[in-house]
Design an enzyme around this catalytic site. Structure first.
Site, short mmCIF file in Angstrom:
data_model
loop_
_atom_site.label_atom_id
_atom_site.label_comp_id
_atom_site.label_asym_id
_atom_site.label_seq_id
_atom_site.Cartn_x
_atom_site.Cartn_y
_atom_site.Cartn_z
N ASP A 1 2.14 54.23 36.32
CA ASP A 1 2.57 55.08 35.20
C ASP A 1 4.03 55.48 35.29
OD1 ASP A 1 -0.05 54.96 34.29
OD2 ASP A 1 -0.62 56.79 35.34
N LYS B 1 6.59 51.48 33.10
CA LYS B 1 6.83 50.02 33.10
C LYS B 1 6.77 49.44 31.69
CE LYS B 1 3.32 49.63 35.83
NZ LYS B 1 3.04 51.06 36.13
P1 GDP Z 1 3.29 52.56 32.69
O1 GDP Z 1 1.84 52.48 33.03
O2 GDP Z 1 4.16 52.41 33.90
O3 GDP Z 1 3.69 51.65 31.58
O4 GDP Z 1 3.52 54.06 32.16
P2 GDP Z 1 2.59 54.86 31.13
O5 GDP Z 1 2.75 54.30 29.78
O6 GDP Z 1 1.20 54.97 31.66
O7 GDP Z 1 3.18 56.32 31.26
C1 GDP Z 1 4.52 56.59 30.97
C2 GDP Z 1 4.56 57.68 29.87
O8 GDP Z 1 5.86 58.20 29.78
C3 GDP Z 1 4.25 57.13 28.49
O9 GDP Z 1 3.66 58.15 27.72
C4 GDP Z 1 5.64 56.78 27.94
O10 GDP Z 1 5.69 56.78 26.52
C5 GDP Z 1 6.45 57.89 28.51
N1 GDP Z 1 7.85 57.57 28.83
C6 GDP Z 1 8.37 56.41 29.32
N2 GDP Z 1 9.69 56.57 29.59
C7 GDP Z 1 9.99 57.84 29.28
C8 GDP Z 1 11.19 58.62 29.37
O11 GDP Z 1 12.23 58.17 29.84
N3 GDP Z 1 11.11 59.92 28.96
C9 GDP Z 1 9.97 60.47 28.47
N4 GDP Z 1 10.00 61.75 28.12
N5 GDP Z 1 8.82 59.77 28.38
C10 GDP Z 1 8.84 58.48 28.78
P1 IMO Z 2 -0.52 51.35 35.19
O1 IMO Z 2 -0.34 49.86 35.11
C1 IMO Z 2 -1.95 54.77 37.47
C2 IMO Z 2 -5.41 54.09 40.06
C3 IMO Z 2 -6.70 54.80 39.70
C4 IMO Z 2 -7.29 54.98 41.09
C5 IMO Z 2 -6.90 53.68 41.80
C6 IMO Z 2 -8.00 52.61 41.76
O2 IMO Z 2 -0.75 52.00 33.87
O3 IMO Z 2 0.56 51.97 35.99
P2 IMO Z 2 -8.91 50.96 39.88
O4 IMO Z 2 -9.56 51.25 38.56
O5 IMO Z 2 -7.69 50.12 39.78
O6 IMO Z 2 -9.87 50.43 40.89
O7 IMO Z 2 -8.47 52.42 40.44
O8 IMO Z 2 -5.76 53.19 41.11
N1 IMO Z 2 -4.83 53.26 38.95
C7 IMO Z 2 -3.75 53.61 38.25
N2 IMO Z 2 -3.01 54.75 38.30
N3 IMO Z 2 -1.59 53.74 36.67
C8 IMO Z 2 -2.31 52.60 36.64
O9 IMO Z 2 -1.92 51.50 35.96
C9 IMO Z 2 -3.47 52.51 37.43
N4 IMO Z 2 -4.40 51.55 37.62
C10 IMO Z 2 -5.22 52.02 38.58
O10 IMO Z 2 -6.44 56.03 39.06
O11 IMO Z 2 -6.62 56.03 41.76
MG MG Z 3 0.08 53.56 32.80
#
Ligand code: GDP
Ligand code: IMO
Ligand code: MG
Length: 434
Positions: free
Chosen positions: A13, A16
């Site tokens: 999260d 990416k």
């Molecule tokens: P990922 O799994 O690595 O793609 O990340 P996620 O989408 O799960 O979580 C990142 C969150 O932060 C999402 O809600 C994005 O829209 C938000 N986000 C990404 N970059 C930024 C940033 O620079 N600033 C803010 N405020 N939000 C961001």
């Molecule tokens: P993105 O790509 C954050 C965490 C789960 C749990 C552990 C194992 O959005 O960054 P799983 O279901 O993979 O066996 O869970 O990994 N987890 C993540 N946490 N972002 C993710 O993906 C995750 N994918 C799995 O919360 O702790």
């Molecule tokens: Mg994510």
């Protein structure tokens, strides 16, 4: 022309999805190399939010071809829901998404076992996403997994399913006291999937190697993050694949020397969903403040994310494990409200200083973070697009990250929208100067 891997450097999260979407502008191909629908990658463009679970984050760029590599695991139900949702939004997916014939499928018994195992583990549970990821990869390495190629021959598939279900139903019934699953039902569902999926299935390795030979611009998108890596993460509180850069080659069927650049995505602070050690986790009420400021709720499960200060023991570790060329630092705007910002630079344990991220789970639970305190900034930086316009203290914060990790910052992200970023060094990102 370059092949660039984009990897998460904390516990997932990191943003990416945002970074891959942004860097996809000049790209021809974007390939996911591991993970499955446990991922939730958010892309925000013109006010509209799209959360991608399996489909690569380049899909919103109409000229980008998206690939799902052999290293990923695919849940057909979630995949087709995602395709339908994108098509409803007017994003053409057919003809632009190709899935490796070697990718493993998440089966209904994988989801059932994931849920039952977590329930049975009680307080000791990992806190998985419940998407069947662990059981699907377990079968892959146990050598009884179902690959997409297995769908091609009905008799072969039926035989395989019957053999698997004999074991899985025993486990579900006798050990987890859960509901058994029916072979015929699964067979029909997956044969139906085969018909629908047919135009998407390709030898992705051939396609991608040909593209690289032609000098195409390629991004390799990691899911999860370095500390969720089954080898390098906070084992056993990890996922069941390798999100780190080394897996980008294996997971898409290209040679490691074809990758020219590795970009590490790191949030300007730290978050984690699910259980496991987290040395810089904040105390209340600051933890809840961070969650509110950063909107820190999981994109896949909606769970509240745990929040903490930036940890550069982890930053240095991720730089080493992934061989980073540059950073993409995200969510810097979220820090704007603070008078002071703490950054962890080492750990202390029983009077000893620890510089390298340890593997012992009990150590990680006990270490005390050693912090440097840096001055914060109060200005809203969401609309800033040039490095020189950033507040001085904000630039000092970025300098500190570069010095401590010895990795240059390629760009910083200052908001969720595609355009909300400040480039620092396009060369460091592996992009040609525009
Ligand atoms: P990922 O799994 O690595 O793609 O990340 P996620 O989408 O799960 O979580 C990142 C969150 O932060 C999402 O809600 C994005 O829209 C938000 N986000 C990404 N970059 C930024 C940033 O620079 N600033 C803010 N405020 N939000 C961001
Ligand atoms: P993105 O790509 C954050 C965490 C789960 C749990 C552990 C194992 O959005 O960054 P799983 O279901 O993979 O066996 O869970 O990994 N987890 C993540 N946490 N972002 C993710 O993906 C995750 N994918 C799995 O919360 O702790
Ligand atoms: Mg994510």
């Amino acid at each position: 022309m370059a092949v660039t891997a984009i990897v998460g450097c904390q516990w997932g999260d990191e943003g990416k999805g945002k970074i891959v979407d942004l860097l996809s502008e000049p790209a021809d191909f974007v390939g996911r190399y591991q993970g499955g629908p446990n991922a939730g990658h958010t892309v925000v463009h013109q006010g509209e939010e799209t959360i991608l679970h399996q489909i690569p984050s380049g899909i919103l760029h109409p000229d980008v071809i998206c690939l799902l590599g052999n290293g990923s695991v695919i849940d057909p139900r979630i995949l087709f829901e995602e395709i339908d949702e994108l098509e409803r939004k007017g994003v053409k997916v057919a003809g632009r998404l190709f899935i490796s014939h070697k990718a493993h499928l998440i089966m209904p018994y994988h989801r059932a076992i994931d849920e039952a195992a977590e329930l049975a583990a009680g307080k000791g549970k990992i806190g998985t996403t419940g998407r069947g990821i662990g059981p699907a990869y377990t079968d892959k390495y146990q050598r009884c997994g179902v690959r997409i190629v297995d769908l091609l021959d009905r008799d072969h598939l039926e035989k395989k399913l019957r053999a698997n279900l004999k074991d899985k139903n025993k486990l579900l019934r006798d050990y987890y006291h859960s509901t058994e699953l029916d072979v015929k039902h699964i067979l029909d569902e997956y044969l139906d999937f085969d018909k629908k999926a047919d135009p998407y299935i390709k030898d992705v390795s051939v396609m991608l190697n040909d593209a690289i030979d032609l000098g195409k611009e390629v991004l390799l998108e990691g899911a999860q993050g370095t500390l969720l890596d089954v080898d390098h993460g906070t084992y056993p509180f990890v996922t069941s694949s390798n999100p780190t850069a080394g897996a980008a080659a294996t997971g898409l069927g290209i040679g490691p020397r074809r990758i020219n650049h590795v970009v590490g995505v790191m949030k300007a602070y730290t978050t984690r969903v699910g259980n496991g050690p987290f040395p810089t986790e904040l105390a209340e009420p600051l933890q809840s403040d961070f969650r509110k400021w950063g909107g820190e709720y999981g994109a896949t499960t909606g769970r509240a994310r745990r929040c903490g200060w930036l940890d550069l023991v982890i930053g240095r570790y991720a730089a080493r494990i992934n061989g980073l060329d540059s950073w993409a630092i995200t969510k810097l705007d979220v820090l704007s409200k603070l008078d002071e910002i703490k950054v962890c630079t080492s750990y202390r344990h029983k009077g000893k200083t620890i510089q390298h991220f340890p593997a012992e789970p009990w150590l990680l639970d006990e270490v005390e973070p050693v912090y440097e305190t840096l001055p914060g900034w109060q200005e809203d930086i969401t609309n800033i697009r040039r490095y020189r316009d950033l507040p001085n203290n904000c630039r000092s914060y970025l300098d500190f990250i570069q010095e401590q990790t010895n990795v240059p910052i390629g760009l910083i992200s200052v908001g969720a929208e595609r355009e909300a970023y400040v480039p620092l060094s396009v060369e460091a990102l592996g992009l040609e100067k525009q």
